[in-house]
Structure formats: C-alpha cells, structure tokens
Scaffold this motif. Structure first.
Motif, short mmCIF file in Angstrom:
data_model
loop_
_atom_site.label_atom_id
_atom_site.label_comp_id
_atom_site.label_asym_id
_atom_site.label_seq_id
_atom_site.Cartn_x
_atom_site.Cartn_y
_atom_site.Cartn_z
N ILE A 3 17.22 23.76 -41.87
CA ILE A 3 15.74 23.48 -41.87
C ILE A 3 15.56 23.97 -40.44
O ILE A 3 16.09 23.32 -39.40
CB ILE A 3 15.50 22.17 -42.23
N ILE A 4 14.22 24.39 -40.10
CA ILE A 4 13.61 24.56 -38.83
C ILE A 4 12.45 23.83 -38.72
O ILE A 4 11.65 23.93 -39.73
CB ILE A 4 13.29 26.01 -38.58
N GLY A 5 12.41 23.00 -37.84
CA GLY A 5 10.85 22.14 -37.58
C GLY A 5 10.32 22.59 -36.27
O GLY A 5 11.15 22.72 -35.43
N LEU A 6 9.11 23.12 -36.48
CA LEU A 6 8.56 23.45 -35.05
C LEU A 6 7.30 22.63 -34.84
O LEU A 6 6.58 22.09 -35.87
CB LEU A 6 8.02 24.87 -35.09
N THR A 7 7.15 22.13 -33.63
CA THR A 7 5.77 21.61 -33.44
C THR A 7 4.62 22.37 -33.23
O THR A 7 4.88 23.63 -32.71
CB THR A 7 6.20 20.73 -31.81
N PHE A 16 4.83 30.26 -30.80
CA PHE A 16 4.96 30.29 -32.28
C PHE A 16 6.22 31.23 -32.66
O PHE A 16 7.40 30.86 -33.07
CB PHE A 16 4.08 30.37 -33.15
N TRP A 17 5.91 32.52 -32.44
CA TRP A 17 6.78 33.47 -32.76
C TRP A 17 8.20 33.71 -31.96
O TRP A 17 9.32 33.70 -32.59
CB TRP A 17 6.24 34.93 -32.80
N PHE A 18 7.91 33.29 -30.62
CA PHE A 18 9.39 33.21 -29.83
C PHE A 18 10.10 32.15 -30.25
O PHE A 18 11.58 32.37 -30.64
CB PHE A 18 9.21 33.05 -28.30
N THR A 19 9.75 30.97 -30.58
CA THR A 19 10.28 29.76 -30.86
C THR A 19 10.87 29.98 -32.27
O THR A 19 12.31 29.62 -32.54
CB THR A 19 9.64 28.48 -30.85
N LEU A 20 10.34 30.39 -33.18
CA LEU A 20 10.94 30.56 -34.65
C LEU A 20 11.95 31.63 -34.46
O LEU A 20 12.99 31.12 -35.19
CB LEU A 20 9.57 31.34 -35.46
N VAL A 21 11.91 32.84 -34.02
CA VAL A 21 12.94 33.57 -33.77
C VAL A 21 13.96 33.03 -32.94
O VAL A 21 15.35 33.12 -33.51
CB VAL A 21 12.65 35.01 -33.12
N HIS A 22 13.97 32.33 -31.95
CA HIS A 22 14.89 31.42 -31.29
C HIS A 22 15.62 30.43 -32.03
O HIS A 22 16.93 30.55 -32.37
CB HIS A 22 14.39 30.79 -30.11
N LEU A 24 15.76 30.75 -35.66
CA LEU A 24 16.59 31.69 -36.56
C LEU A 24 17.86 32.18 -36.03
O LEU A 24 18.87 32.30 -36.62
CB LEU A 24 15.55 32.68 -36.90
N VAL A 25 17.83 32.61 -34.77
CA VAL A 25 18.98 33.02 -34.07
C VAL A 25 20.12 31.80 -34.13
O VAL A 25 21.29 32.14 -34.39
CB VAL A 25 18.91 33.45 -32.47
N HIS A 26 19.57 30.60 -33.92
CA HIS A 26 20.70 29.21 -34.07
C HIS A 26 21.34 29.30 -35.28
O HIS A 26 22.49 29.16 -35.56
CB HIS A 26 19.95 28.18 -33.63
N ILE A 27 20.49 29.49 -36.56
CA ILE A 27 21.02 29.55 -37.70
C ILE A 27 21.90 30.71 -37.94
O ILE A 27 23.06 30.34 -38.42
CB ILE A 27 19.74 29.58 -38.86
N ARG A 49 24.80 28.44 -25.99
CA ARG A 49 24.04 28.80 -27.13
C ARG A 49 22.52 28.88 -27.18
O ARG A 49 22.07 29.90 -27.64
CB ARG A 49 24.33 27.61 -28.09
N GLU A 50 21.98 28.19 -26.02
CA GLU A 50 20.58 28.41 -25.88
C GLU A 50 20.26 29.43 -25.14
O GLU A 50 19.37 30.37 -25.30
CB GLU A 50 20.00 27.07 -25.13
N LEU A 51 21.07 29.97 -24.08
CA LEU A 51 20.82 31.26 -23.20
C LEU A 51 21.09 32.40 -24.59
O LEU A 51 20.34 33.38 -24.40
CB LEU A 51 21.93 31.53 -22.25
N GLU A 52 21.97 32.43 -25.29
CA GLU A 52 22.30 33.51 -26.06
C GLU A 52 21.02 33.40 -27.06
O GLU A 52 20.64 34.63 -27.35
CB GLU A 52 23.51 33.24 -27.09
N ALA A 53 20.61 32.42 -27.57
CA ALA A 53 19.38 32.37 -28.54
C ALA A 53 18.05 33.15 -27.70
O ALA A 53 17.27 34.00 -28.43
CB ALA A 53 19.04 31.07 -29.14
N ASN A 54 18.07 32.43 -26.53
CA ASN A 54 16.86 33.04 -25.83
C ASN A 54 17.06 34.71 -25.50
O ASN A 54 15.79 35.29 -25.86
CB ASN A 54 16.72 32.43 -24.59
N ARG A 55 18.22 34.98 -25.28
CA ARG A 55 18.31 36.47 -25.06
C ARG A 55 18.09 37.33 -26.36
O ARG A 55 17.39 38.34 -26.33
CB ARG A 55 19.80 36.72 -24.61
N ILE A 56 18.65 36.87 -27.47
CA ILE A 56 18.72 37.75 -28.87
C ILE A 56 17.04 37.70 -29.24
O ILE A 56 16.65 38.75 -29.53
CB ILE A 56 19.50 37.16 -29.82
N ALA A 57 16.30 36.47 -28.90
CA ALA A 57 15.05 36.23 -29.48
C ALA A 57 14.19 37.28 -28.81
O ALA A 57 13.37 38.01 -29.12
CB ALA A 57 14.60 35.10 -29.36
N LYS A 58 14.18 37.73 -27.40
CA LYS A 58 13.60 38.38 -26.65
C LYS A 58 13.89 39.87 -27.11
O LYS A 58 12.97 40.42 -27.18
CB LYS A 58 13.89 38.33 -25.22
#
Length: 129
Positions: A3-7, A16-22, A24-27, A49-58
């Motif tokens: 489950i993804i929860g976004l504020t 919104f789009w960056f956070t959602l993709v970030h 989804l990368v974690h999942i 893990r955070e750096l990886e999610a940021n890199r892939i989302a970008k």
C-alpha cells in the motif's frame, strides 16, 4: 499487498508524480526486505534504498540521456520545458520540478509545477480531502 500512502500537504503535480514513482520503486526493489517504509522527502538521507529510489524515479520520469541534452536542462525556460514535455509525453510540471530541485531554487517556474492540481482529483464527493 503493498500500500502506498501519499500526503497532499504539497499539492503540486511535480511532487505527486515524483513521490508516487519513488514509492513504486520501493515496492519493486525493496518489498520483502522491509515491512514498512516511511519517507521524509524534506530530509536528506544516505540510506542506499532511498538514494536508489530517487535515482530510478528520476530516470523513469526523465531519462538521463534526454535530460542532459535538452534545452530545459541547458537553458531552462517555459518554452524549453514545454518542448521537452511534448517530446517525452509527460506533464511540464515534472520537468519544472526537476529544474527547481536541481537548482535548489523553488521560486522559479511556480506557474508550471501544478500548484493546487492534485487534491482536486481526489475530491470525489465534493468535500475537502
């Protein structure tokens, strides 16, 4: 089931789009290694893990090859952002947000980041979300 929860505290399309993709990368990459991820995108983190999610989302949103050769990167303007958004078939807010983040200048391209454009899409019954 993930489950993804976004504020909606930052009611902007770029966020919104960056956070959602970030998330989804974690999942995709990290489900199974952790039960819960709580991200704070305002704080810098050296968690791999955070750096990886940021890199892939970008990369998913704006591929590096397209980004580095674009006028939006080399000489940012509303027109350059519009051209790249059409080329990549993404919303201009994503590009404007990337420029703001990379330049650490959150006063530029305010008219393009989609302020107030997310919340209204989740307001299904006419009440405040």
């Amino acid at each position: 089931t993930p489950i993804i929860g976004l504020t909606l505290r930052f009611d902007r399309l770029d966020n919104f789009w960056f956070t959602l993709v970030h998330e989804l990368v974690h999942i995709w990459k990290h489900v199974g290694t952790e039960e819960t991820f709580l991200d704070n995108l305002e704080a810098t983190s050296d968690d791999k893990r955070e750096l990886e999610a940021n890199r892939i989302a970008k990369e998913v949103l704006i591929p590096k090859v397209a980004w580095k050769r674009s006028d939006a990167y080399l000489n940012p303007s509303n027109q350059a952002i519009d051209r790249l958004s059409r080329e990549l078939r993404i919303h201009p807010a994503i590009i404007a947000g990337r420029i703001r983040r990379e330049q650490s200048n959150y006063t530029i391209f305010n008219d393009l980041v989609g302020n107030g454009e997310v919340r209204k899409h989740f307001n299904l019954n006419g009440s405040e979300v």
